[in-house]
Design a protein around this motif. Structure first.
Motif, PDB file in Angstrom:
ATOM      1  N   THR A 266       0.810  -1.223   0.000  1.00  0.00           N
ATOM      2  CA  THR A 266       0.000   0.000   0.000  1.00  0.00           C
ATOM      3  C   THR A 266       0.845   1.275   0.000  1.00  0.00           C
ATOM      4  OG1 THR A 266      -0.116  -0.097   2.426  1.00  0.00           O
ATOM      5  CG2 THR A 266      -1.927  -1.114   1.185  1.00  0.00           C
ATOM      6  N   ARG A 267       2.131   1.140  -0.246  1.00  0.00           N
ATOM      7  CA  ARG A 267       2.987   2.327  -0.264  1.00  0.00           C
ATOM      8  C   ARG A 267       2.962   3.007  -1.629  1.00  0.00           C
ATOM      9  NH1 ARG A 267       6.465   2.887   3.971  1.00  0.00           N
ATOM     10  NH2 ARG A 267       6.544   1.146   5.472  1.00  0.00           N
ATOM     11  N   TYR A 268       3.517   4.220  -1.684  1.00  0.00           N
ATOM     12  CA  TYR A 268       3.675   4.885  -2.968  1.00  0.00           C
ATOM     13  C   TYR A 268       4.460   3.997  -3.932  1.00  0.00           C
ATOM     14  CZ  TYR A 268       2.675   9.378  -0.585  1.00  0.00           C
ATOM     15  OH  TYR A 268       2.119  10.403   0.126  1.00  0.00           O
ATOM     16  N   THR A 269       4.149   4.125  -5.196  1.00  0.00           N
ATOM     17  CA  THR A 269       4.999   3.522  -6.223  1.00  0.00           C
ATOM     18  C   THR A 269       5.896   4.618  -6.805  1.00  0.00           C
ATOM     19  OG1 THR A 269       3.545   3.982  -8.125  1.00  0.00           O
ATOM     20  CG2 THR A 269       3.090   1.996  -6.825  1.00  0.00           C
ATOM     21  N   ALA A 270       6.727   4.261  -7.760  1.00  0.00           N
ATOM     22  CA  ALA A 270       7.467   5.267  -8.514  1.00  0.00           C
ATOM     23  C   ALA A 270       6.471   6.248  -9.125  1.00  0.00           C
ATOM     24  CB  ALA A 270       8.301   4.601  -9.601  1.00  0.00           C
ATOM     25  N   ASN A 271       6.885   7.484  -9.309  1.00  0.00           N
ATOM     26  CA  ASN A 271       5.976   8.484  -9.871  1.00  0.00           C
ATOM     27  C   ASN A 271       5.362   8.022 -11.184  1.00  0.00           C
ATOM     28  OD1 ASN A 271       8.325  10.888  -8.721  1.00  0.00           O
ATOM     29  ND2 ASN A 271       6.323  10.548  -7.812  1.00  0.00           N
ATOM     30  N   ALA A 272       6.141   7.410 -12.024  1.00  0.00           N
ATOM     31  CA  ALA A 272       5.658   6.978 -13.341  1.00  0.00           C
ATOM     32  C   ALA A 272       4.841   5.701 -13.279  1.00  0.00           C
ATOM     33  CB  ALA A 272       6.834   6.779 -14.299  1.00  0.00           C
ATOM     34  N   GLY A 273       4.805   5.072 -12.091  1.00  0.00           N
ATOM     35  CA  GLY A 273       4.061   3.826 -11.939  1.00  0.00           C
ATOM     36  C   GLY A 273       4.986   2.643 -11.737  1.00  0.00           C
ATOM     37  N   LEU A 274       4.401   1.533 -11.279  1.00  0.00           N
ATOM     38  CA  LEU A 274       5.169   0.302 -11.113  1.00  0.00           C
ATOM     39  C   LEU A 274       5.853  -0.079 -12.421  1.00  0.00           C
ATOM     40  CD1 LEU A 274       2.537  -1.795  -9.144  1.00  0.00           C
ATOM     41  CD2 LEU A 274       4.764  -1.083  -8.222  1.00  0.00           C
ATOM     42  N   ILE A 275       7.110  -0.406 -12.367  1.00  0.00           N
ATOM     43  CA  ILE A 275       7.810  -0.790 -13.590  1.00  0.00           C
ATOM     44  C   ILE A 275       7.203  -2.072 -14.174  1.00  0.00           C
ATOM     45  CG2 ILE A 275       9.614  -2.068 -12.376  1.00  0.00           C
ATOM     46  CD1 ILE A 275       9.909  -0.028 -15.690  1.00  0.00           C
ATOM     47  N   GLU A 276       6.698  -2.960 -13.294  1.00  0.00           N
ATOM     48  CA  GLU A 276       6.045  -4.175 -13.795  1.00  0.00           C
ATOM     49  C   GLU A 276       4.811  -3.836 -14.632  1.00  0.00           C
ATOM     50  OE1 GLU A 276       7.283  -5.250  -9.458  1.00  0.00           O
ATOM     51  OE2 GLU A 276       6.754  -3.453 -10.627  1.00  0.00           O
ATOM     52  N   LEU A 277       4.066  -2.830 -14.207  1.00  0.00           N
ATOM     53  CA  LEU A 277       2.883  -2.414 -14.960  1.00  0.00           C
ATOM     54  C   LEU A 277       3.283  -1.723 -16.254  1.00  0.00           C
ATOM     55  CD1 LEU A 277      -0.105  -1.985 -15.411  1.00  0.00           C
ATOM     56  CD2 LEU A 277      -0.019  -0.018 -13.855  1.00  0.00           C
ATOM     57  N   ARG A 278       4.302  -0.877 -16.174  1.00  0.00           N
ATOM     58  CA  ARG A 278       4.743  -0.195 -17.399  1.00  0.00           C
ATOM     59  C   ARG A 278       5.267  -1.198 -18.431  1.00  0.00           C
ATOM     60  NH1 ARG A 278       8.917   3.771 -15.548  1.00  0.00           N
ATOM     61  NH2 ARG A 278       8.705   2.907 -13.429  1.00  0.00           N
ATOM     62  N   ASN A 279       5.919  -2.243 -17.937  1.00  0.00           N
ATOM     63  CA  ASN A 279       6.360  -3.308 -18.851  1.00  0.00           C
ATOM     64  C   ASN A 279       5.166  -3.965 -19.547  1.00  0.00           C
ATOM     65  OD1 ASN A 279       9.178  -3.183 -18.540  1.00  0.00           O
ATOM     66  ND2 ASN A 279       9.131  -4.441 -16.680  1.00  0.00           N
ATOM     67  N   GLU A 280       4.121  -4.265 -18.774  1.00  0.00           N
ATOM     68  CA  GLU A 280       2.943  -4.912 -19.352  1.00  0.00           C
ATOM     69  C   GLU A 280       2.213  -3.995 -20.329  1.00  0.00           C
ATOM     70  OE1 GLU A 280       1.979  -7.972 -19.350  1.00  0.00           O
ATOM     71  OE2 GLU A 280       3.678  -8.502 -18.064  1.00  0.00           O
ATOM     72  N   ILE A 281       2.122  -2.703 -20.001  1.00  0.00           N
ATOM     73  CA  ILE A 281       1.494  -1.746 -20.923  1.00  0.00           C
ATOM     74  C   ILE A 281       2.261  -1.700 -22.240  1.00  0.00           C
ATOM     75  CG2 ILE A 281       1.040   0.717 -21.321  1.00  0.00           C
ATOM     76  CD1 ILE A 281       0.500   0.914 -18.255  1.00  0.00           C
ATOM     77  N   SER A 282       3.590  -1.673 -22.137  1.00  0.00           N
ATOM     78  CA  SER A 282       4.427  -1.656 -23.336  1.00  0.00           C
ATOM     79  C   SER A 282       4.215  -2.917 -24.172  1.00  0.00           C
ATOM     80  CB  SER A 282       5.896  -1.530 -22.928  1.00  0.00           C
ATOM     81  OG  SER A 282       6.736  -1.581 -24.063  1.00  0.00           O
ATOM     82  N   ARG A 283       4.206  -4.077 -23.505  1.00  0.00           N
ATOM     83  CA  ARG A 283       3.978  -5.339 -24.220  1.00  0.00           C
ATOM     84  C   ARG A 283       2.599  -5.365 -24.863  1.00  0.00           C
ATOM     85  NH1 ARG A 283       7.725  -7.854 -20.372  1.00  0.00           N
ATOM     86  NH2 ARG A 283       6.194  -7.836 -18.679  1.00  0.00           N
ATOM     87  N   TYR A 284       1.616  -4.803 -24.156  1.00  0.00           N
ATOM     88  CA  TYR A 284       0.239  -4.780 -24.654  1.00  0.00           C
ATOM     89  C   TYR A 284       0.152  -4.007 -25.969  1.00  0.00           C
ATOM     90  CZ  TYR A 284      -4.792  -3.754 -24.673  1.00  0.00           C
ATOM     91  OH  TYR A 284      -6.109  -3.632 -25.017  1.00  0.00           O
ATOM     92  N   TYR A 285       0.748  -2.813 -26.025  1.00  0.00           N
ATOM     93  CA  TYR A 285       0.678  -2.025 -27.261  1.00  0.00           C
ATOM     94  C   TYR A 285       1.501  -2.642 -28.380  1.00  0.00           C
ATOM     95  CZ  TYR A 285      -2.494   1.856 -26.935  1.00  0.00           C
ATOM     96  OH  TYR A 285      -3.658   2.603 -26.924  1.00  0.00           O
ATOM     97  N   THR A 286       2.521  -3.398 -28.017  1.00  0.00           N
ATOM     98  CA  THR A 286       3.292  -4.090 -29.053  1.00  0.00           C
ATOM     99  C   THR A 286       2.480  -5.225 -29.668  1.00  0.00           C
ATOM    100  OG1 THR A 286       5.394  -3.568 -27.976  1.00  0.00           O
ATOM    101  CG2 THR A 286       5.395  -5.392 -29.539  1.00  0.00           C
ATOM    102  N   ARG A 287       1.854  -6.055 -28.825  1.00  0.00           N
ATOM    103  CA  ARG A 287       1.121  -7.211 -29.348  1.00  0.00           C
ATOM    104  C   ARG A 287      -0.215  -6.837 -29.976  1.00  0.00           C
ATOM    105  NH1 ARG A 287      -2.844  -9.541 -25.908  1.00  0.00           N
ATOM    106  NH2 ARG A 287      -2.846  -8.723 -23.772  1.00  0.00           N
TER     107      ARG A 287
END
Length: 393
Positions: free
Chosen positions: A62-83
């Protein structure tokens, strides 16, 4: 006595309230009202996504994440737009997780637009673009789309509207309220004009998964030469029925995302942590959930269009989102007049088309993310009003 107008930002004070909320307020004070006004999925967030959010709460994540968001989520978003859309984004520098798509739109506009800049806004479209541009000191210039062009943007529309002061264009497809989409050839044609005039694009793709053609959604960022001049806004509210989780994202060139992240850092800090963990599961395991929802929406879409036509209202067939935009000009009433009489006399709430820009006058927006029984009863009541209006004339 304090004159608060001396302290308030005049750019904000001059913004009119959303034309959508008026009819919600009326409906809340009445009994037996059927609302086709809310643009919110009636499905529950799929259980496996909810379970993921619950699990991470129980584990104390429940703590803050990185300002840009969890890197795990950003990885999945990137993979999503690629596929899905064959566009690659660096999760470290080109992805920003936001509090809903709405924050992404706000951050994009405030990052790009300075005092005096003009922004072309394709209309009819969602109500937030123009107010945010105005508050930022820019000037929103509407581009009216027309029924005869299936509410699509054409190169000629841009050429007629662009000026030396134009910096950007808001591209809202799949469209709220019309349900219009643009295919690859059409996006290529407008891209040539956009590049010619060196414009930046804010592409609101929040309804990207809710399309009803074999081709599906095409992002303008996939068109040659457009990724480097486009901020894509998307999120989880519509596709995964996660409206209350308040999670979206922005994709774009690293120098632009860097400045958006700076603004996000000072204004928000970071998006909700458990929502981010749930969204990772949505992207990994939610494709079948989307397919089921789209099949159901498609059935309701065809039923709703046909029902409006049967009561005598011309109704454009939407190819995306979950709205229909029937024309009520034949009744002789304005959009506001029709909606006011409809809710007061027949207890049905829909949204006047002019809430989405002046070019929406003569239309109403009705959402079909409701049960067939509710849609059927609502349109039966609308049909009674239409018949009464014709007899009055």
């Amino acid at each position: 006595m304090i004159d608060y107008n001396e302290f308030l930002n005049p750019n904000l004070s001059n913004v009119k309230p959303s034309g959508i909320r008026k009819f919600f307020s009326i409906a809340e004070e009445m009994d037996n009202v059927i609302s086709l006004g809310v643009g919110e999925p009636d499905f529950l967030t799929p259980w496996h996504i909810r379970q993921q959010g619950i699990d991470y709460l129980e584990r104390g994540k429940t703590r803050y994440t990185a300002n840009a968001g969890l890197i795990e989520l950003r990885n999945e978003i990137s993979r999503y737009y690629t596929r899905k859309y064959l566009v690659q984004y660096d999760p470290k520098t080109e992805v920003l997780v936001t509090v809903g798509g709405s924050e992404g739109i706000d951050m994009a506009i405030r990052t790009l637009i300075s005092s005096g800049d003009e922004v072309l806004v394709v209309e009819p479209s969602f109500v937030c673009y123009k107010p945010i541009i105005d508050v930022s000191g820019g000037k929103a210039i509407p581009i009216a789309t027309k029924l005869e062009n299936e509410f699509k943007l054409t190169p000629e529309d841009i050429e007629k509207t662009v000026t030396p002061k134009t910096k950007a264009i808001v591209l809202p497809f799949p469209n709220n309220p019309t349900g219009a989409i643009m295919n690859e050839a059409e996006l290529k044609s407008i891209s040539e004009v956009i590049k010619k005039h060196n414009l930046f694009v804010i592409s609101d793709e929040i309804y990207s998964e809710l399309t009803y053609t074999p081709e599906g959604h095409i992002t303008i960022a996939s068109i040659d030469g457009m990724k480097e001049r486009t901020i894509v806004i998307n999120g989880f509210s519509k596709s995964y029925s996660m409206t209350g989780w308040r999670l979206g994202y922005a994709l774009g060139p690293a120098p632009v995302i860097k400045q958006m992240t700076k603004l996000h850092q000072f204004a928000i800090m970071s998006a909700p942590t458990n929502s981010q963990y749930a969204a990772i599961d949505a992207l990994k395991n939610g494709d079948n959930d989307i397919k089921k929802m789209v099949m159901d929406y498609d059935m309701r879409r065809r039923f709703t269009v046909d029902a409006f036509r049967k009561i005598g209202l011309e109704c454009f067939e939407p190819k995306g989102a979950f709205y229909v935009f029937p024309c009520i000009k034949s009744t002789g009433l304005s959009s506001d007049e029709f909606c006011e009489r409809l809710i007061k006399e027949k207890h049905v709430a829909v949204i006047p088309g002019n809430a989405f820009g002046d070019s929406g006058e003569g239309y109403i927006r009705a959402s079909y993310c409701y049960s067939i029984d509710n849609i059927k009863e609502a349109i039966t009541r609308i049909g009674k009003l239409v018949k009464e209006l014709k007899n009055e004339n």
